[in-house]
Scaffold this motif. Sequence first.
Motif, PDB file in Angstrom:
ATOM      1  N   PRO A 162       0.792  -1.176  -0.017  1.00 55.64           N
ATOM      2  CA  PRO A 162      -0.106   0.163   0.170  1.00 55.64           C
ATOM      3  C   PRO A 162       0.842   1.247   0.116  1.00 55.64           C
ATOM      4  CG  PRO A 162       0.075  -1.223   2.270  1.00 55.64           C
ATOM      5  CD  PRO A 162       0.805  -1.909   1.359  1.00 55.64           C
ATOM      6  N   LEU A 163       0.313   2.493  -0.275  1.00 53.98           N
ATOM      7  CA  LEU A 163       0.962   3.585  -0.207  1.00 53.98           C
ATOM      8  C   LEU A 163       0.938   4.131   0.942  1.00 53.98           C
ATOM      9  CD1 LEU A 163      -1.009   5.493  -3.324  1.00 53.98           C
ATOM     10  CD2 LEU A 163       1.447   4.559  -3.363  1.00 53.98           C
ATOM     11  N   ARG A 164       2.275   4.887   1.239  1.00 55.55           N
ATOM     12  CA  ARG A 164       2.593   5.584   2.459  1.00 55.55           C
ATOM     13  C   ARG A 164       1.935   6.836   2.559  1.00 55.55           C
ATOM     14  NH1 ARG A 164       8.929   4.619   1.929  1.00 55.55           N
ATOM     15  NH2 ARG A 164       8.098   4.764  -0.161  1.00 55.55           N
ATOM     16  N   SER A 165       1.939   7.292   3.658  1.00 50.63           N
ATOM     17  CA  SER A 165       1.429   8.683   3.792  1.00 50.63           C
ATOM     18  C   SER A 165       1.740   9.800   2.866  1.00 50.63           C
ATOM     19  CB  SER A 165       1.145   9.343   5.111  1.00 50.63           C
ATOM     20  OG  SER A 165       0.703   8.412   5.947  1.00 50.63           O
ATOM     21  N   ALA A 166       3.258   9.853   2.878  1.00 51.46           N
ATOM     22  CA  ALA A 166       4.141  10.695   1.906  1.00 51.46           C
ATOM     23  C   ALA A 166       3.635  10.670   0.516  1.00 51.46           C
ATOM     24  CB  ALA A 166       5.672  10.740   2.198  1.00 51.46           C
ATOM     25  N   GLU A 167       3.487   9.271  -0.054  1.00 49.79           N
ATOM     26  CA  GLU A 167       3.352   9.117  -1.352  1.00 49.79           C
ATOM     27  C   GLU A 167       1.853   9.397  -1.757  1.00 49.79           C
ATOM     28  OE1 GLU A 167       6.237   5.223  -2.264  1.00 49.79           O
ATOM     29  OE2 GLU A 167       4.262   4.721  -1.064  1.00 49.79           O
ATOM     30  N   LYS A 168       0.929   9.374  -0.704  1.00 48.76           N
ATOM     31  CA  LYS A 168      -0.456   9.726  -0.997  1.00 48.76           C
ATOM     32  C   LYS A 168      -0.466  11.412  -1.054  1.00 48.76           C
ATOM     33  CE  LYS A 168      -2.736   6.124   1.665  1.00 48.76           C
ATOM     34  NZ  LYS A 168      -3.303   5.631   2.924  1.00 48.76           N
ATOM     35  N   TRP A 169       0.265  11.843  -0.376  1.00 44.37           N
ATOM     36  CA  TRP A 169       0.333  13.593  -0.361  1.00 44.37           C
ATOM     37  C   TRP A 169       0.803  13.835  -1.795  1.00 44.37           C
ATOM     38  CZ3 TRP A 169      -2.131  16.786   2.054  1.00 44.37           C
ATOM     39  CH2 TRP A 169      -2.475  16.590   3.269  1.00 44.37           C
ATOM     40  N   LEU A 170       1.800  12.990  -2.152  1.00 50.75           N
ATOM     41  CA  LEU A 170       2.573  13.499  -3.566  1.00 50.75           C
ATOM     42  C   LEU A 170       1.534  13.109  -4.771  1.00 50.75           C
ATOM     43  CD1 LEU A 170       5.099  14.177  -5.080  1.00 50.75           C
ATOM     44  CD2 LEU A 170       5.498  11.874  -4.990  1.00 50.75           C
ATOM     45  N   LEU A 171       0.630  12.187  -4.603  1.00 52.58           N
ATOM     46  CA  LEU A 171      -0.243  12.076  -5.660  1.00 52.58           C
ATOM     47  C   LEU A 171      -1.593  13.015  -5.422  1.00 52.58           C
ATOM     48  CD1 LEU A 171      -0.826   8.053  -5.638  1.00 52.58           C
ATOM     49  CD2 LEU A 171       0.498   9.638  -7.200  1.00 52.58           C
ATOM     50  N   GLY A 172      -1.819  13.530  -4.338  1.00 58.11           N
ATOM     51  CA  GLY A 172      -2.870  14.569  -3.983  1.00 58.11           C
ATOM     52  C   GLY A 172      -2.323  15.838  -4.615  1.00 58.11           C
ATOM     53  N   ILE A 173      -1.031  16.108  -4.345  1.00 58.23           N
ATOM     54  CA  ILE A 173      -0.602  17.398  -4.991  1.00 58.23           C
ATOM     55  C   ILE A 173      -0.542  17.223  -6.303  1.00 58.23           C
ATOM     56  CG2 ILE A 173       1.547  18.884  -5.159  1.00 58.23           C
ATOM     57  CD1 ILE A 173       2.168  18.195  -2.356  1.00 58.23           C
ATOM     58  N   TYR A 174      -0.176  16.291  -6.921  1.00 59.34           N
ATOM     59  CA  TYR A 174      -0.153  16.070  -8.449  1.00 59.34           C
ATOM     60  C   TYR A 174      -1.582  16.320  -9.125  1.00 59.34           C
ATOM     61  CZ  TYR A 174       0.042  14.104 -13.210  1.00 59.34           C
ATOM     62  OH  TYR A 174      -0.055  13.799 -14.448  1.00 59.34           O
ATOM     63  N   GLY A 175      -2.625  15.363  -8.208  1.00 58.43           N
ATOM     64  CA  GLY A 175      -4.107  15.426  -8.740  1.00 58.43           C
ATOM     65  C   GLY A 175      -4.689  16.669  -8.700  1.00 58.43           C
ATOM     66  N   SER A 176      -4.268  17.654  -7.804  1.00 59.53           N
ATOM     67  CA  SER A 176      -4.713  18.821  -7.897  1.00 59.53           C
ATOM     68  C   SER A 176      -4.304  19.852  -8.903  1.00 59.53           C
ATOM     69  CB  SER A 176      -4.550  19.443  -6.374  1.00 59.53           C
ATOM     70  OG  SER A 176      -3.257  19.733  -6.084  1.00 59.53           O
ATOM     71  N   ASN A 177      -2.889  19.824  -9.096  1.00 57.47           N
ATOM     72  CA  ASN A 177      -2.472  20.346 -10.242  1.00 57.47           C
ATOM     73  C   ASN A 177      -2.982  20.188 -11.503  1.00 57.47           C
ATOM     74  OD1 ASN A 177       0.107  22.272  -9.800  1.00 57.47           O
ATOM     75  ND2 ASN A 177      -0.032  20.727  -8.164  1.00 57.47           N
ATOM     76  N   VAL A 178      -3.455  18.824 -11.554  1.00 59.24           N
ATOM     77  CA  VAL A 178      -4.057  18.175 -12.952  1.00 59.24           C
ATOM     78  C   VAL A 178      -5.224  19.073 -13.162  1.00 59.24           C
ATOM     79  CG1 VAL A 178      -5.068  16.279 -14.158  1.00 59.24           C
ATOM     80  CG2 VAL A 178      -2.914  16.223 -13.034  1.00 59.24           C
ATOM     81  N   LEU A 179      -6.221  19.132 -12.088  1.00 60.27           N
ATOM     82  CA  LEU A 179      -7.435  19.838 -12.156  1.00 60.27           C
ATOM     83  C   LEU A 179      -7.241  21.160 -12.515  1.00 60.27           C
ATOM     84  CD1 LEU A 179      -9.191  17.895  -9.007  1.00 60.27           C
ATOM     85  CD2 LEU A 179      -9.678  17.614 -11.448  1.00 60.27           C
ATOM     86  N   ILE A 180      -6.459  21.808 -11.781  1.00 55.55           N
ATOM     87  CA  ILE A 180      -6.164  23.282 -12.021  1.00 55.55           C
ATOM     88  C   ILE A 180      -5.788  23.497 -13.319  1.00 55.55           C
ATOM     89  CG2 ILE A 180      -4.630  25.109 -11.374  1.00 55.55           C
ATOM     90  CD1 ILE A 180      -4.237  24.115  -8.685  1.00 55.55           C
TER      91      ILE A 180
END
Length: 361
Positions: A162-180
């Motif tokens: 499973p993804l670690r917390s820091a990896e989830k944050w990284l994907l979250g930041i990337y996903g928000s940039n995709v939406l922006i």
Amino acid sequence: MDGKYLLFFIGAIGAFNGLVLAVYFLFLSKRKTIPGFYLGILLAALSLRIGKAVLVYFNSNLPVIYLQVGLSACLMIGPALFFFAESSVKPAPQHSKRARWQLSLWLGAAVLFGLVFPYATHRALWGLYIIRFIYAVWIIYVVAAGVMLRSLFGRLRSTSNPLRSAEKWLLGIYGSNVLICFSFVIALLFRDICETYYGGAVIFSIVLYSMIFIRLYFNQAAGDFYLLPAKTTPKKMPGANMEAMLQSLGQLMQQKELYKNANLTVSELARHMNIPSHQLSQLLNEGLNKNFTSYVNGFRIGKACDMITEGHPYSLESIGYEVGFNSKSTFYTAFKKITGTTPNLYKENMLSEKDHSLSIS
């Protein structure tokens, strides 16, 4: 009208605090990190772009310099996102040359375009071509960052890894940039039929404050949310244990002649020793100051020398294949590196020594 003012407030305060965080990561943070540096650039560029979007949406009579600065900042968003992702999943001790020259390139391009073709006197050029070029660069880097993070996306539903917390944050930041990015591109392409211009600002503000809140609420979590856990330095092996393991490894190589396998890998050899591959690498590095390839080639060349000395009927090239090399060139290169001479000269020396010993007898 009240709804519009609420959107203005959300977008404006997000842009302002994004700039504050950018200054913190770039200049004020006591813990300077490479991902933090790129995150600071990313926040600064997004804040300038979003601040421009918010101000223009609610006041179309702003000085054109605000428009130019906001649009030019887009050239830095994509590269900053990509190198933030890269430095998070592939930690490096210093900024790579590739990152430096690309960031310098786009910053220089933004300044140069602004000086040669200022928005105030070239609105049509900016509206038809420059803004599309800027968005195209943004999209290319967003896609490249997604490719960089593809292994993390592949583990989203994994239960074994499973993804670690820091990896989830990284994907979250990337996903928000995709939406922006998506919201601004849609606003550019379909500005006459839809209103998504302030969507990027709202997304940015919501994500920014969510990160701040969760970071503060779960302050007990170790490390910064934008960093993958740092690699720990392996503990040195005790001397006695190291000697015993090296002796067992040497016996294993000699008795089973594992070096004759041309496709032998560090993982396979580690399985024979019933230890993790990283521990085997550490054992060779600390105990013998060798890497895996040098260690295995030592056995191969030793066996080749024995075969040559014994007058084996095989050709030199065949001896190379017999002891585990997969090509003549790698055999000759390794032989010269280890013995200081070529297989041909080594064979000639052996023959001359034998002839000399026979003549004496």
